[in-house]
Every structure is written in structure tokens, then in C-alpha cells.
Design an enzyme around this catalytic site. Structure first.
Site, mmCIF file in Angstrom:
data_model
loop_
_atom_site.group_PDB
_atom_site.id
_atom_site.type_symbol
_atom_site.label_atom_id
_atom_site.label_comp_id
_atom_site.label_asym_id
_atom_site.label_seq_id
_atom_site.Cartn_x
_atom_site.Cartn_y
_atom_site.Cartn_z
ATOM 1 N N LYS A 1 2.535 17.529 0.691
ATOM 2 C CA LYS A 1 3.465 16.482 0.264
ATOM 3 C C LYS A 1 3.969 15.749 1.496
ATOM 4 O O LYS A 1 4.575 16.352 2.388
ATOM 5 C CB LYS A 1 4.637 17.100 -0.503
ATOM 6 C CG LYS A 1 5.677 16.067 -0.905
ATOM 7 C CD LYS A 1 6.746 16.660 -1.794
ATOM 8 C CE LYS A 1 7.819 15.637 -2.110
ATOM 9 N NZ LYS A 1 8.840 16.158 -3.007
ATOM 10 N N LYS B 1 0.200 14.542 -2.414
ATOM 11 C CA LYS B 1 1.178 13.554 -2.869
ATOM 12 C C LYS B 1 1.696 12.743 -1.694
ATOM 13 O O LYS B 1 2.041 13.344 -0.679
ATOM 14 C CB LYS B 1 2.335 14.307 -3.540
ATOM 15 C CG LYS B 1 3.457 13.431 -4.015
ATOM 16 C CD LYS B 1 4.609 14.287 -4.446
ATOM 17 C CE LYS B 1 5.766 13.359 -4.763
ATOM 18 N NZ LYS B 1 6.954 14.063 -5.084
HETATM 19 C C1 PBG Z 1 11.587 16.152 -5.339
HETATM 20 C C2 PBG Z 1 10.505 15.228 -5.698
HETATM 21 C C3 PBG Z 1 10.279 13.900 -5.280
HETATM 22 C C4 PBG Z 1 9.185 13.433 -6.025
HETATM 23 C C5 PBG Z 1 8.763 14.484 -6.828
HETATM 24 N N1 PBG Z 1 9.570 15.586 -6.588
HETATM 25 C C6 PBG Z 1 11.037 13.021 -4.369
HETATM 26 C C7 PBG Z 1 11.202 13.344 -2.947
HETATM 27 O O1 PBG Z 1 10.605 14.270 -2.411
HETATM 28 O O2 PBG Z 1 12.009 12.639 -2.339
HETATM 29 C C8 PBG Z 1 8.600 12.047 -5.958
HETATM 30 C C9 PBG Z 1 7.946 11.581 -7.220
HETATM 31 C C10 PBG Z 1 7.690 10.117 -7.272
HETATM 32 O O3 PBG Z 1 7.980 9.353 -6.328
HETATM 33 O O4 PBG Z 1 7.168 9.702 -8.308
HETATM 34 N N2 PBG Z 1 11.553 16.685 -4.088
#
Ligand code: PBG
Length: 324
Positions: free
Chosen positions: A195, A248
Site C-alpha cells: 500500500k 494499492k
Molecule cells: C485506511 C484506508 C484508506 C483507503 C483504504 N483504507 C485511506 C488511507 O490510507 O489514507 C483508501 C481507499 C481509497 O482511496 O479508495 N487506511
């Protein structure tokens, strides 16, 4: 040899020929639809930067899930908006928390739907970081205990799969161990393994009210410049017990999806995140792009890169397009 013995255009002449040699198939089976659970009753708040996406109370969620399952989408991913936030994100593991209540209600009415829950603290902490703080830093090991409690509370509510998205080191092992010890050895883990720290999460933070109140997430989410590091992250999560590994965001990281797919023998998921959704929606609103074509092309590209599963806010639209 005389020109041209091989003419690639021969197999592009008609739709049936194209169908025969098509390499990548997009199917409703590939989709996981993200949903935002809110407290209250009769709540259906539109998220301005994400047309078509809403924060919904459980009664509204059930209606939404009805249409999701009628489209034969196999799975949803649940995020929660707590009633109250605190330093420790306590509501994230409350047995009557908004996600826990939603999971129970959804599994009760739709027992076959795969319910995946996002395991993170950022929506639940007053400071908006994904873990608990020690000074101005997120304390990795102190956060593990809380995340594990969150995952367990989701499993108790009936979640089929938990999806840790916090990026703390060691959280998959900690969650796997606790699930197994408590008799939830059948609950699977979809880890947000690679991520990245991405500006494409902007609209989500509006949807989930989870923007950090100071600083950013660079000390725990990955640096956009790193591809090889993604393989180390994925290797770790697999070793720790992840059943499915995620990359992601999706579109700016198609190379990472491909590398992960080629390097590991595990299902690979890709998250077509909020900013990727909003960009298309904004251009479509201005009449600059053809939504149907762009959505199908985008999701096909994510599959072609190597993703087996796609988490996408377009899941319902795409399922409709595919059934037309
Ligand atoms: C929580 C999380 C996030 C997303 C999914 N889980 C945001 C972040 O890490 O700031 C992003 C999902 C999206 O942008 O569609 N940590």
C-alpha cells in the site's frame, strides 16, 4: 520474405474473431464493492467528490447490498464511520460499533455474500493516523494489539475476511494468530500488502472522514518510487499468513501488480482507489470521456496487469455493463 506474411489485422476484423483471441476477461466474479457504514437511521449522505458513493446507515446499507447481490457481485468491503473518535480509536473494536452491527445485519440477510472488513484505525482516531501515537510517531507494536482486537471483533460479528490496511509491520501474523486461537481459523486475511502513500486517496478521506490531523502517512505507507520493496512487503505478508495480497492504488502501480503476480502464487487483488474513480467521474461529468468505455478499459487493464480481484467503486456499473 515477401511483405506481409503475418497480418495482425486478420484477427481483428470482426467481433467474433476478436472474442476468440481476447486474452483478458473481465467478470463480475472479479469485483469487490467498497461501502461506508454510518451510524443512525435513514442516513444516505452523498460523498461530493465521489458521485454515486454514499455514507449509509445500516437500513440503507441493506438496500444497497440487495442491489449488489442482485448484480451477482460476490463481495463487499466495509468501512465504518464511528459515532466518536478518540486517541486510541476505541470504537473500532466495539462489539456494537458501526461495522460490527452492519456485518451482523448483512450476514443475517445475505449469508452467501462475502463480507470483507477494512481493519484500520484512521477513521476512528481523533488524530486521523492509522495507529496509536507515541509523541508524533505512530507506535507500531502498540498498534498491533488494537488492530488485532479490531479484526477479532469483526470475525465475531461474522465477517468472512478481514483486510488490514494500516501498514504496521507484523500485523498479519498478529491477526492470524489471534483468529486461530479464538476459533476463527476459517476467516481469511486479505492484506493491503503493498500500500503506497498516495495522493489518490484524497476523496476517500472525505468519504471516511479520515484525513490525518497533522503530518502525513509517509512513515508507514510505501514510497511511490519503490517497486522492489513491494515484493518484500508481499513476501512478508504471505509468510505471516495472508490469503490474498493487495496492491494499492491500481492504475499508477500496474507494474507492481504485474511483478507481484509473477513472483508469488497467491491471488492478487488491486484497489482501484477513490482518486482513480473521481478522475473518471469528473471527466465524464464534463462530457470529456465516455464512462462505459473508459470504465471497462480501465478495469480490463488492471486485470491484464495481473490482478485476480479488483476493489472498485465502479463494481455495480461495470457489472451492469457486462450483463448488457
Ligand atoms: C485506511 C484506508 C484508506 C483507503 C483504504 N483504507 C485511506 C488511507 O490510507 O489514507 C483508501 C481507499 C481509497 O482511496 O479508495 N487506511
Amino acid at each position: 520474405m515477401y511483405f506481409p506474411a503475418y497480418r495482425p489485422r486478420r484477427l481483428r476484423r470482426t467481433e467474433n474473431l476478436r472474442r476468440m483471441v481476447r486474452e483478458t476477461r473481465l467478470s463480475v466474479d472479479d469485483f469487490i464493492y467498497p461501502l461506508f457504514a454510518a451510524p443512525g437511521k435513514g442516513v444516505k449522505n452523498p460523498v461530493p467528490s465521489m458521485p454515486g458513493v454514499f455514507q449509509m446507515s445500516v437500513d440503507q446499507l441493506l438496500e444497497e447490498v440487495e442491489s449488489v447481490s442482485a448484480l451477482r457481485i460476490p463481495a463487499i468491503l466495509l468501512f465504518g464511520l464511528p459515532r466518536e473518535k478518540d486517541e486510541q480509536g476505541s470504537e473500532a473494536h466495539a462489539s456494537d460499533g458501526v461495522v460490527q452491527v452492519a456485518v451482523r445485519a448483512i450476514k443475517d440477510r445475505f449469508p452467501d455474500l462475502v463480507v470483507v472488513t477494512d481493519v484500520c484505525l484512521c477513521e476512528y482516531t481523533s488524530h486521523g493516523h492509522c495507529g496509536v501515537l507515541h509523541g508524533r510517531e505512530v507506535d507500531n507494536d502498540a498498534t498491533l494489539d488494537i488492530l488485532t482486537r479490531v479484526a477479532l471483533s469483526h470475525a465475531r460479528a461474522g465477517a468472512d475476511m478481514v483486510a488490514p490496511s494500516d501498514m504496521m509491520d507484523g500485523r498479519v501474523r498478529s491477526i492470524r494468530q489471534a483468529l486461530d486461537e479464538c476459533g476463527f481459523e476459517q476467516v481469511s486475511i486479505l492484506s493491503y500488502a503493498a500500500k503506497y502513500c498516495s495522493a489518490f486517496y484524497g476523496p476517500f478521506r472525505e468519504a471516511a472522514q479520515s484525513a490525518p490531523q497533522f503530518g502525513d502517512r509517509r512513515a508507514y505507507q510505501m514510497d511511490a518510487a519503490n517497486g522492489m520493496e513491494a515484493l518484500r512487503e508481499v513476501a512478508l505478508d504471505i509468510e505471516e499468513g495472508a490469503d490474498i495480497v493487495m496492491v494499492k492504488p491500481a492504475l499508477p502501480y500496474l507494474d507492481v501488480i504485474r511483478k507481484v503476480k509473477e513472483s508469488f502464487n497467491r491471488p492478487v487483488a488491486a484497489y482501484n482507489v477513490s482518486g482513480e474513480y473521481s478522475m473518471i467521474k469528473a471527466a465524464v461529468e464534463r462530457g470529456w470521456l465516455d464512462e462505459r468505455k473508459v470504465v471497462l478499459e480501465t478495469l480490463t487493464a488492471i486485470r491484464r496487469a495481473g490482478a485476480d480481484l479488483i476493489l472498485t467503486y465502479f463494481a455495480k456499473d461495470a457489472s451492469r455493463y457486462l450483463q448488457e
